[in-house]
Scaffold this motif. Structure first.
Motif, PDB file in Angstrom:
ATOM      1  N   ALA A 295      16.283  11.094  -2.383  1.00  7.29           N
ATOM      2  CA  ALA A 295      15.441  10.470  -3.410  1.00  7.29           C
ATOM      3  C   ALA A 295      14.022  10.244  -2.884  1.00  7.29           C
ATOM      4  O   ALA A 295      13.035  10.462  -3.595  1.00  7.29           O
ATOM      5  CB  ALA A 295      16.061   9.152  -3.854  1.00  7.29           C
ATOM      6  N   SER A 296      13.933   9.826  -1.628  1.00  5.35           N
ATOM      7  CA  SER A 296      12.628   9.575  -1.026  1.00  5.35           C
ATOM      8  C   SER A 296      11.839  10.875  -0.857  1.00  5.35           C
ATOM      9  O   SER A 296      10.629  10.916  -1.097  1.00  5.35           O
ATOM     10  CB  SER A 296      12.821   8.901   0.334  1.00  5.35           C
TER      11      SER A 296
ATOM     12  N   SER B 136      10.464  11.846  -4.283  1.00 12.09           N
ATOM     13  CA  SER B 136       9.388  10.936  -4.692  1.00 12.09           C
ATOM     14  C   SER B 136       8.116  11.163  -3.889  1.00 12.09           C
ATOM     15  O   SER B 136       7.007  11.201  -4.440  1.00 12.09           O
ATOM     16  CB  SER B 136       9.860   9.490  -4.540  1.00 12.09           C
ATOM     17  N   ASP B 137       8.267  11.316  -2.570  1.00 12.30           N
ATOM     18  CA  ASP B 137       7.094  11.423  -1.687  1.00 12.30           C
ATOM     19  C   ASP B 137       6.360  12.745  -1.855  1.00 12.30           C
ATOM     20  O   ASP B 137       5.144  12.809  -1.615  1.00 12.30           O
ATOM     21  CB  ASP B 137       7.523  11.270  -0.221  1.00 12.30           C
TER      22      ASP B 137
ATOM     23  N   CYS C 107       6.697  13.867 -10.383  1.00  3.05           N
ATOM     24  CA  CYS C 107       8.067  13.331 -10.267  1.00  3.05           C
ATOM     25  C   CYS C 107       8.398  12.548 -11.542  1.00  3.05           C
ATOM     26  O   CYS C 107       8.532  11.321 -11.547  1.00  3.05           O
ATOM     27  CB  CYS C 107       8.179  12.440  -9.028  1.00  3.05           C
TER      28      CYS C 107
ATOM     29  N   TYR D  95      10.581  11.768 -15.259  1.00  2.33           N
ATOM     30  CA  TYR D  95      11.979  11.594 -15.665  1.00  2.33           C
ATOM     31  C   TYR D  95      12.622  12.943 -15.919  1.00  2.33           C
ATOM     32  O   TYR D  95      13.748  13.211 -15.494  1.00  2.33           O
ATOM     33  CB  TYR D  95      12.053  10.724 -16.924  1.00  2.33           C
TER      34      TYR D  95
ATOM     35  N   VAL E  87      13.331  14.897 -12.528  1.00  6.73           N
ATOM     36  CA  VAL E  87      14.428  14.307 -11.758  1.00  6.73           C
ATOM     37  C   VAL E  87      15.755  14.537 -12.477  1.00  6.73           C
ATOM     38  O   VAL E  87      16.784  14.838 -11.856  1.00  6.73           O
ATOM     39  CB  VAL E  87      14.188  12.802 -11.519  1.00  6.73           C
TER      40      VAL E  87
END
Length: 377
Positions: free
Chosen positions: A240-241, A244-245, A251, A253, A256
C-alpha cells in the motif's frame, strides 16, 4: 509445498495413520529455564491423550500458505556444510535418538523464543510410506513411491485456566474449580525437510507462525540462519505504501480499485483452474492494471523501482498477502465505509464546488443503527 501436500501430511496425524511412536520435549519457564524433559511413548498414553498430542502437532501444519505457513529455503552451501542444516539432519537421521543433537536443538530454541508464559517444545519424527498416485490422482495403497522421513517441532504456550463453578451430578452439589495450567495451541513450529512434489526436499523447510504479523525472526535465524520472510501483514502495508508513494496524484480510488480487482481476478482464475501450486505475482501484473487505467509511464517506472527496493528485485508475492478479496473498505478520519467486493461499482469519488465527496449509489434497504430510513429528494 502446496495445499494438497500440506493436507496429505495433516491426514497423517491420526491414531490409525500416524507413524509417530514417541514424542520428545521439554518444559520451559518464562525465564528460559528447562524445568523438565521427557521422551514419552504414544503407546502408553490413553486414546484421548494420544489424540490431543497429535492434534497439537497437526496444528503446526495449519493456516494459509504464505501467511501462517512460510517456505524456508537453504542455500546450497548450507546443505553441504552448514551447522544449522546438519543439526536438523542429525535429528532426522537418528529419529531423535542422538542425545547431543536433541539437547543442542532445545537450547537453540530456548535461546531464541520469547514468550510471556511457560511453554512446551515438542519434537517428533515420522516415516511416511508415500503411496504412489496414478495419473487420475487415485492413491494406490499397495504401491509406494518413497519413504518420506521428517521431523516436526511445535512450540506451545502453557496457559492458566480461569476459576469456574462446576456442578457434580453424582454429588448433586456445586464445586469451585481452581485455576489450572493447560497446553495451548502452538505459537510456532516447523517441518523439515519439505514435502515438495510429494517427495523429500532437503533444501527447504516449512515454518509455522500462528501470528501473521510476527513470525518470530529470531527463531528463524537460529534454526535456519536465513532471512525471515516478510510477514503477510507487513507485505500488505508495504505494498500500500509503495502504491501511495509512487503514484502521487494518480493514486485515485479508480486506480487502486483496479489493482484490487486485477489481483482478485487472478486469484479467482487460479482457484477455478485447480492448479496445485500456490499463486504468486510480481510487479508485472500490477503494472498491467496501472497501465490499463491511464497511469503515466513516469509513475509506473517509479512504482517498479520502489517495488524492487521494498521486496527485492523480481520478487514474487502471494496476492492473498496484498489484497483481501472479501473486503473493500474506504476510510477517512471520521467515516469508514465497507463495500461488498462484488459491488464496488456503487462507489464513486467526486469534487463538487471544490469539496471532495465519496458517493455511494443507493438501491434499496438503507438502515441507520438498524432502523430503516428513507432518502428524500
Amino acid at each position: 509445498m502446496n495445499e494438497k501436500e500440506v493436507a496429505e501430511l495433516r491426514r497423517r496425524f491420526r491414531q490409525d495413520r500416524s507413524g509417530i511412536s514417541h514424542v520428545r520435549g521439554c518444559y520451559v519457564n518464562q525465564n528460559g529455564e528447562i524445568i523438565s524433559q521427557f521422551d514419552q511413548s504414544l503407546g502408553v498414553m490413553t486414546q484421548e491423550e494420544n489424540e490431543k498430542i497429535l492434534g497439537l502437532l497437526k496444528k503446526t501444519l495449519s493456516g494459509t500458505l504464505g501467511k501462517n505457513l512460510l517456505d524456508i529455503t537453504f542455500e546450497t552451501q548450507q546443505v553441504v556444510s552448514g551447522a544449522e542444516h546438519k543439526l536438523l539432519m542429525d535429528l532426522r537421521g537418528s529419529q531423535l535418538q542422538d542425545e547431543e543433537a536433541v539437547q543442542a536443538f532445545f537450547h537453540k530454541v530456548i535461546g531464541a523464543v520469547e514468550l510471556e508464559t511457560n511453554y512446551l517444545v515438542l519434537l517428533v519424527h515420522d516415516a511416511y510410506d508415500v503411496p504412489y498416485k496414478a495419473k487420475d490422482g487415485e492413491e494406490l495403497e499397495d504401491s509406494s513411491s518413497e519413504v518420506y522421513s521428517y521431523i516436526l517441532c511445535s512450540i506451545c504456550p502453557i496457559k492458566e485456566t480461569k476459576p469456574a463453578l462446576s456442578y457434580s451430578v453424582q454429588e448433586n452439589q456445586f464445586h469451585n474449580l481452581s485455576p489450572d495450567w493447560v497446553v495451548a495451541q502452538p505459537e510456532m513450529g516447523f517441518l523439515f525437510p519439505a514435502f515438495d512434489d510429494r517427495s523429500t526436499n532437503l533444501y527447504n523447510a516449512l515454518y509455522y507462525s500462528k501470528d501473521v504479523q510476527d513470525v518470530h525472526e529470531a527463531l528463524i535465524d537460529v534454526l535456519f540462519h536465513t532471512p525471515a520472510p516478510m510477514p503477510a501483514e507487513t507485505q500488505k502495508a508495504t505494498f500500500a505504501s509503495v502504491l501511495s508513494d509512487t503514484l502521487g496524484e494518480e493514486c485515485s480510488y479508480e486506480v487502486v480499485q483496479a489493482v484490487h480487482d486485477q489481483l482478485c481476478g487472478l486469484m479467482e482464475d487460479h482457484k477455478e483452474s485447480h492448479e496445485p501450486q500456490p499463486l504468486v505475482i510480481g510487479k508485472r501484473e500490477v503494472r498491467q492494471a496501472l497501465s490499463a487505467n491511464g497511469v503515466s509511464q513516469e509513475h509506473m517506472d517509479a512504482f517498479e523501482g520502489k517495488y524492487d527496493e521494498a521486496f527485492g528485485a523480481d520478487a514474487q508475492l502471494s496476492p492473498r498477502n496484498l489484497v483481501d478479496p472479501k473486503r473493500v473498505e474506504l476510510k477517512t478520519a471520521d467515516v469508514t465505509i465497507k463495500v461488498n467486493p462484488d459491488r464496488s461499482d456503487l462507489v464513486q469519488t467526486r469534487v463538487l464546488n471544490g469539496v471532495k465527496y465519496i458517493l455511494v449509489r443507493v438501491e434499496e434497504g438503507v438502515e441507520l443503527n438498524g432502523v430503516p430510513v428513507q432518502i428524500q429528494e
